[in-house]
Design a protein around this motif. Structure first.
Motif, PDB file in Angstrom:
ATOM      1  N   UNK A  24       0.813  -1.222   0.000  1.00 55.46           N
ATOM      2  CA  UNK A  24       0.000   0.000   0.000  1.00 55.46           C
ATOM      3  C   UNK A  24       0.845   1.271   0.000  1.00 55.46           C
ATOM      4  N   UNK A  25       2.156   1.129   0.242  1.00 53.74           N
ATOM      5  CA  UNK A  25       3.000   2.308   0.260  1.00 53.74           C
ATOM      6  C   UNK A  25       4.446   1.877   0.115  1.00 53.74           C
ATOM      7  N   UNK A  26       5.299   2.810  -0.317  1.00 54.76           N
ATOM      8  CA  UNK A  26       6.738   2.562  -0.380  1.00 54.76           C
ATOM      9  C   UNK A  26       7.437   3.734   0.283  1.00 54.76           C
ATOM     10  N   UNK A  27       8.418   3.438   1.127  1.00 57.99           N
ATOM     11  CA  UNK A  27       9.114   4.489   1.841  1.00 57.99           C
ATOM     12  C   UNK A  27       9.998   5.266   0.872  1.00 57.99           C
ATOM     13  N   UNK A  28       9.848   6.565   0.851  1.00 62.46           N
ATOM     14  CA  UNK A  28      10.624   7.404  -0.046  1.00 62.46           C
ATOM     15  C   UNK A  28       9.831   7.903  -1.231  1.00 62.46           C
ATOM     16  N   UNK A  29       8.627   7.366  -1.436  1.00 60.66           N
ATOM     17  CA  UNK A  29       7.739   7.889  -2.465  1.00 60.66           C
ATOM     18  C   UNK A  29       8.093   7.549  -3.892  1.00 60.66           C
ATOM     19  N   UNK A  30       8.911   6.520  -4.131  1.00 61.66           N
ATOM     20  CA  UNK A  30       9.226   6.141  -5.506  1.00 61.66           C
ATOM     21  C   UNK A  30       8.009   5.484  -6.144  1.00 61.66           C
ATOM     22  N   UNK A  31       7.938   5.510  -7.474  1.00 59.63           N
ATOM     23  CA  UNK A  31       6.782   4.942  -8.169  1.00 59.63           C
ATOM     24  C   UNK A  31       7.001   3.484  -8.561  1.00 59.63           C
ATOM     25  N   UNK A  32       8.255   3.123  -8.861  1.00 59.76           N
ATOM     26  CA  UNK A  32       8.570   1.738  -9.185  1.00 59.76           C
ATOM     27  C   UNK A  32       9.516   1.202  -8.126  1.00 59.76           C
ATOM     28  N   UNK A  33       9.168   0.057  -7.577  1.00 62.93           N
ATOM     29  CA  UNK A  33       9.849  -0.497  -6.417  1.00 62.93           C
ATOM     30  C   UNK A  33      10.804  -1.596  -6.866  1.00 62.93           C
ATOM     31  N   UNK A  34      11.964  -1.679  -6.227  1.00 62.23           N
ATOM     32  CA  UNK A  34      12.940  -2.708  -6.558  1.00 62.23           C
ATOM     33  C   UNK A  34      13.647  -3.225  -5.320  1.00 62.23           C
ATOM     34  N   UNK A  35      14.636  -4.071  -5.522  1.00 57.62           N
ATOM     35  CA  UNK A  35      15.397  -4.675  -4.439  1.00 57.62           C
ATOM     36  C   UNK A  35      16.006  -3.589  -3.551  1.00 57.62           C
ATOM     37  N   UNK A  36      15.862  -3.770  -2.230  1.00 57.95           N
ATOM     38  CA  UNK A  36      16.398  -2.819  -1.278  1.00 57.95           C
ATOM     39  C   UNK A  36      15.411  -1.774  -0.807  1.00 57.95           C
ATOM     40  N   UNK A  37      14.240  -1.675  -1.437  1.00 57.53           N
ATOM     41  CA  UNK A  37      13.237  -0.696  -1.014  1.00 57.53           C
ATOM     42  C   UNK A  37      12.436  -1.228   0.172  1.00 57.53           C
ATOM     43  N   UNK A  38      11.888  -0.302   0.959  1.00 55.25           N
ATOM     44  CA  UNK A  38      11.040  -0.629   2.098  1.00 55.25           C
ATOM     45  C   UNK A  38       9.591  -0.392   1.704  1.00 55.25           C
ATOM     46  N   UNK A  39       8.745  -1.407   1.876  1.00 53.49           N
ATOM     47  CA  UNK A  39       7.333  -1.286   1.503  1.00 53.49           C
ATOM     48  C   UNK A  39       6.441  -1.522   2.715  1.00 53.49           C
ATOM     49  N   UNK A  40       5.234  -0.988   2.624  1.00 53.79           N
ATOM     50  CA  UNK A  40       4.223  -1.148   3.672  1.00 53.79           C
ATOM     51  C   UNK A  40       3.120  -2.057   3.159  1.00 53.79           C
ATOM     52  N   UNK A  41       2.686  -3.005   4.001  1.00 54.68           N
ATOM     53  CA  UNK A  41       1.637  -3.958   3.631  1.00 54.68           C
ATOM     54  C   UNK A  41       0.373  -3.681   4.432  1.00 54.68           C
ATOM     55  N   UNK A  42      -0.758  -4.074   3.863  1.00 60.37           N
ATOM     56  CA  UNK A  42      -2.033  -3.894   4.560  1.00 60.37           C
ATOM     57  C   UNK A  42      -2.379  -5.095   5.436  1.00 60.37           C
ATOM     58  N   UNK A  43      -1.383  -5.832   5.861  1.00 53.94           N
ATOM     59  CA  UNK A  43      -1.557  -6.962   6.773  1.00 53.94           C
ATOM     60  C   UNK A  43      -0.555  -6.821   7.904  1.00 53.94           C
ATOM     61  N   UNK A  44      -0.964  -7.244   9.111  1.00 55.90           N
ATOM     62  CA  UNK A  44      -0.091  -7.110  10.265  1.00 55.90           C
ATOM     63  C   UNK A  44      -0.245  -8.238  11.248  1.00 55.90           C
ATOM     64  N   UNK A  45       0.009  -7.936  12.513  1.00 54.11           N
ATOM     65  CA  UNK A  45      -0.011  -8.967  13.552  1.00 54.11           C
ATOM     66  C   UNK A  45      -1.389  -9.585  13.714  1.00 54.11           C
ATOM     67  N   UNK A  46      -2.430  -8.789  13.554  1.00 56.64           N
ATOM     68  CA  UNK A  46      -3.782  -9.333  13.677  1.00 56.64           C
ATOM     69  C   UNK A  46      -4.109 -10.329  12.567  1.00 56.64           C
ATOM     70  N   UNK A  47      -3.349 -10.305  11.487  1.00 55.39           N
ATOM     71  CA  UNK A  47      -3.533 -11.251  10.382  1.00 55.39           C
ATOM     72  C   UNK A  47      -2.590 -12.455  10.494  1.00 55.39           C
TER      73      UNK A  47
END
Length: 344
Positions: free
Chosen positions: A257-280
């Motif tokens: 749902x998001x990528x840290x740093x605001x890049x549009x195309x994501x690759x190796x080494x990037x940090x991403x945010x998922x819509x799933x967590x501990x409750x899942x």
């Protein structure tokens, strides 16, 4: 000098292998007969030399659920040996002149340098800045935090080594602080825009020099421009959660749902945010596969959903109730926001 981060690949002792778990694990056709661990190596990188899917190494050594979380350390100078057999192979870790620890591989497996600090499982520098930061906050979660009033020199944009004035800085929270700015809302694309939390943008670090009604603080590190009104949060001790990579033993279907740093195309080494967590059911160390959802026009001009295409792997390193953060450890194609993440 490397930080002493617990390594996660070889259990120093004879272990039995579960034939069920070991099915379909594939050794690389070009894997070396032996490898000497050197400073700068990561466990993921070493496993990549022997396995097509490096995250599956715990299955080869038959770790149970708890052993996977806290295996023993290996160090630069240790030697990993692969002995090939007609039925698969045998991995051996040569520890020293005293003895050799061996681990057998099952017949179902197919073939397709020294420091005192244990090597890390994945590149530590990629995730260490994210381990102690709040990242996800409640709405208005920084509203009551101390904030920057300005600088003695009247600077608009503040950076490293600048002295600044801060309002409402408490004396009992220590002298080391982190600087944040309230960020965007994180919405669940699968639940009609349900807000899962608010992302706080990390801007840098600061050290308190003088505590008063208006305190004096020095910015010790700036990752972005720091402005009047930005908020301060006490810096907690940096902790590395020593969890080995392993797949969930249940089905997960989520999205980036998001990528840290605001890049549009994501690759190796990037940090991403998922819509799933501990409750899942997600936990630190889980590895998920990334899939791109594609559509094409048919001959009739209608949009047809194509089979999902696997484009990479992510390693989850930080968990919140409804959100998790992951490092992209492998990418074969460009990755985009809203791509799917699933159990490999």
């Amino acid at each position: 000098m490397q930080k002493p981060i617990i390594a996660m690949i070889l259990f120093l002792g004879l272990l039995s292998v579960s034939p069920v778990n070991a099915e379909n694990i594939i050794l690389r056709g070009d894997s070396p007969d032996q490898y000497v661990v050197v400073p700068g190596d990561t466990l993921w990188g070493i496993a990549s030399r022997f396995l097509k899917d490096p995250w599956r190494w715990p299955e080869i050594w038959g770790f149970n659920r708890e052993q996977v979380k806290n295996p023993h350390k290996i160090y630069p100078g240790d030697i990993v040996i692969l002995e090939r057999t007609p039925y698969g192979g045998r991995l051996r870790l040569v520890e020293d002149d005293v003895g050799i620890k061996t681990v057998k591989l099952t017949p179902k497996i197919r073939t397709e340098q020294s420091s005192t600090a244990a090597i890390s499982s994945i590149p530590a520098s990629a995730i260490e800045p994210f381990l102690s930061q709040p990242l996800v906050i409640e709405k208005d979660g920084l509203a009551d935090a101390p904030y920057i009033l300005g600088s003695s020199e009247g600077r608009v944009v503040l950076s490293t080594d600048n002295a600044v004035y801060v309002s409402r800085l408490p004396k009992d929270k220590g002298t080391t602080w982190q600087i944040f700015r309230p960020g965007k809302a994180l919405k669940d694309p699968d639940k009609e825009g349900l807000i899962l939390g608010y992302e706080a943008t990390y801007l840098g670090d600061a050290r308190a020099n003088i505590f008063a009604d208006v305190s004096t603080v020095t910015i010790t590190r700036a990752t972005e421009e720091i402005l009047k009104g930005d908020r301060l949060v006490p810096a907690p001790a940096t902790l590395f959660n020593n969890y080995a990579p392993h797949a969930p033993d249940f089905s997960i279907n989520g999205r980036i749902i998001s990528v840290y740093g605001g890049v549009t195309e994501i690759g190796k080494g990037d940090i991403v945010t998922l819509n799933k967590g501990e409750l899942d059911g997600l936990e630190m160390g889980h590895v998920l596969a990334i899939y791109r959802r594609s559509q094409e026009k048919s001959l009739k001009g209608e949009m047809v959903q194509l089979p999902d295409e696997r484009t990479g792997l992510i390693f989850i390193f930080r968990i919140f109730d409804k959100i998790s953060y992951a490092l992209v450890v492998q990418s074969t194609h460009s990755i985009k926001i809203l791509d799917a993440v699933k159990t490999p």
